[in-house]
Design an enzyme around this catalytic site. Structure first.
Site, PDB file in Angstrom:
ATOM      1  N   MET A  71       0.592  -1.699  -0.323  1.00 42.24           N
ATOM      2  CA  MET A  71       0.427   0.030  -0.333  1.00 42.24           C
ATOM      3  C   MET A  71       0.923   0.892   0.043  1.00 42.24           C
ATOM      4  SD  MET A  71      -2.934  -1.708  -0.252  1.00 42.24           S
ATOM      5  CE  MET A  71      -4.257   0.034   0.377  1.00 42.24           C
ATOM      6  N   GLY A  72       2.023   1.055   0.684  1.00 42.18           N
ATOM      7  CA  GLY A  72       2.880   2.628   0.356  1.00 42.18           C
ATOM      8  C   GLY A  72       2.653   3.413   1.439  1.00 42.18           C
ATOM      9  N   CYS A 127       7.020  -1.320   8.768  1.00 42.05           N
ATOM     10  CA  CYS A 127       6.591  -1.529   7.625  1.00 42.05           C
ATOM     11  C   CYS A 127       7.628  -1.629   6.140  1.00 42.05           C
ATOM     12  CB  CYS A 127       5.938   0.184   6.862  1.00 42.05           C
ATOM     13  SG  CYS A 127       5.172  -0.084   5.004  1.00 42.05           S
ATOM     14  N   ILE A 187       5.363  -8.916  15.341  1.00 42.29           N
ATOM     15  CA  ILE A 187       6.017  -7.774  14.421  1.00 42.29           C
ATOM     16  C   ILE A 187       5.153  -7.570  12.532  1.00 42.29           C
ATOM     17  CG2 ILE A 187       7.835  -9.567  14.436  1.00 42.29           C
ATOM     18  CD1 ILE A 187       6.744 -11.657  11.301  1.00 42.29           C
ATOM     19  N   GLY A 261      -5.031  -8.603  12.123  1.00 45.32           N
ATOM     20  CA  GLY A 261      -5.287  -7.984  10.532  1.00 45.32           C
ATOM     21  C   GLY A 261      -5.877  -8.480   9.504  1.00 45.32           C
ATOM     22  N   SER A 262      -5.174  -9.563   8.691  1.00 45.60           N
ATOM     23  CA  SER A 262      -5.326 -10.343   7.756  1.00 45.60           C
ATOM     24  C   SER A 262      -6.787 -11.298   7.780  1.00 45.60           C
ATOM     25  CB  SER A 262      -4.403 -10.900   7.263  1.00 45.60           C
ATOM     26  OG  SER A 262      -3.579 -10.444   6.614  1.00 45.60           O
TER      27      SER A 262
END
Ligand code: FMN
Length: 300
Positions: A71-72, A127, A187, A261-262
């Site tokens: 995503m950046g 990130c 992590i 998250g995922s």
């Protein structure tokens, strides 16, 4: 009934499942929705000083055992995001995630998060796909020391650095503990790439991305295990927690709470509700009274 309550630096997480940064974390509305759907706390999207568009598409690929994203760090910048924080209202903790490349910016962003109601700040030092930020900062031990020491001095809320997976987790976790961090998140995603076999070219617009979901659980577990052996501050485990059993394994490795998250992609918006009920069932079946009874039990 088994207690799933956990406390870290005065913050209570019940259940001990916290929305990880970057998923449903850009608006007050989506953060509140995730609490309504069973999270014990939430972390905001990582926010920088200026707004940022992020990387060109494709920026997300589903892999065999996880998700690859680049995503950046797209985000609206701190001033606009603070208006979202002002709208957020919940009895459960909200942790403001910030990223920057200098100590001064980390201090400024953390203070803004505190002034606008964040209960803690998470420092994104991890990130893997934003040049000059995240893991580029987190791999410089002296810079990490300077950032953590100065943020801790300048805010009155708990400070949780979020670390990247590294072969040596001992040095970095001792540095953040020595610098006064109140806990550590272990992590972030794992730097990775995908190649399209038909075109013979990398798939992601950014070439590299961060791998998350079930495939990174063994990496996260190893990192948490090493950090637990090295420091005394609480650990928030993260990486591939998808079912109740995963969460318990992370606690056995040394986590006091988990970020997820995922799993929202794999199990739906109510992933936290499902995972916490599975955790309770498993703990009850094994005859435990509370989650505290299993924290760190994988260590000899
Ligand atoms: C789409 C996406 C966006 C993410 N954005 C951020 C972010 O802004 N800041 C951050 O610290 N981590 C970010 N992450 C990493 C997650 O917070 C988490 O550390 C990682 O996905 C591993 O946990 P999981 O396997 O439960 O997803 C992102 C992950 C995904 C999948």
């Amino acid at each position: 009934m088994v207690s799933l309550k956990t406390s870290i630096e005065g913050l209570t997480f019940q259940p001990p499942l916290i929305l990880a940064s970057g998923i449903m974390g850009q608006t007050a509305e989506s953060l509140q929705k995730m609490i309504m759907m069973g999270m014990g706390g939430v972390v905001t999207k990582s926010i920088g000083y200026e707004s940022r568009e992020g990387h060109p598409n494709p920026s997300m690929v589903e892999m065999e055992t996880g998700l690859l994203n680049a995503m950046g760090l797209p985000n609206p910048g701190i001033e606009r995001f603070c208006r979202e924080l002002d709208k957020f209202s919940s009895s459960k903790p909200i942790i403001g995630s910030v990223y920057a490349s200098t100590t001064e910016e980390f201090i400024l962003l953390s203070k803004k998060m505190e002034d606008h109601g964040a209960d803690a700040v998470e420092l994104n030092l991890s990130c893997p796909h934003a040049e000059g930020y995240g893991a580029s900062v987190g791999s410089d031990t002296e810079l990490v020391r300077e950032i953590v020491e100065n943020v801790v001095k300048n805010v009155d809320i708990p400070v949780f650095p979020k670390l990247p997976p590294m072969s040596d987790m001992i040095t970095i976790s001792q540095v953040v503990e020595d610098s006064g961090a109140h806990g550590v998140v272990v992590i972030n995603t794992v730097k990775a790439m995908a190649i399209n076999y038909e075109t013979s070219k990398p798939i992601l617009g950014n070439l590299y991305g961060g791998y998350s979901g079930p495939g990174i659980k063994p990496i996260g577990l190893r990192c948490v295990y090493d950090v637990y052996e090295s420091v005394d501050i609480p650990i928030i485990g993260c990486g591939g927690v998808t079912i109740g059993k995963d969460a318990l394994e992370y606690c056995m490795a040394g986590s006091s709470a988990l970020e997820i998250g995922s799993s929202i992609y794999y199990r739906g918006l109510d992933a936290a509700e499902k995972i916490s009920s599975e955790m309770m069932d498993l703990l009850e079946r094994e005859g435990y009274d509370s989650l505290d009874d299993i924290i760190g039990t994988a260590h000899r």
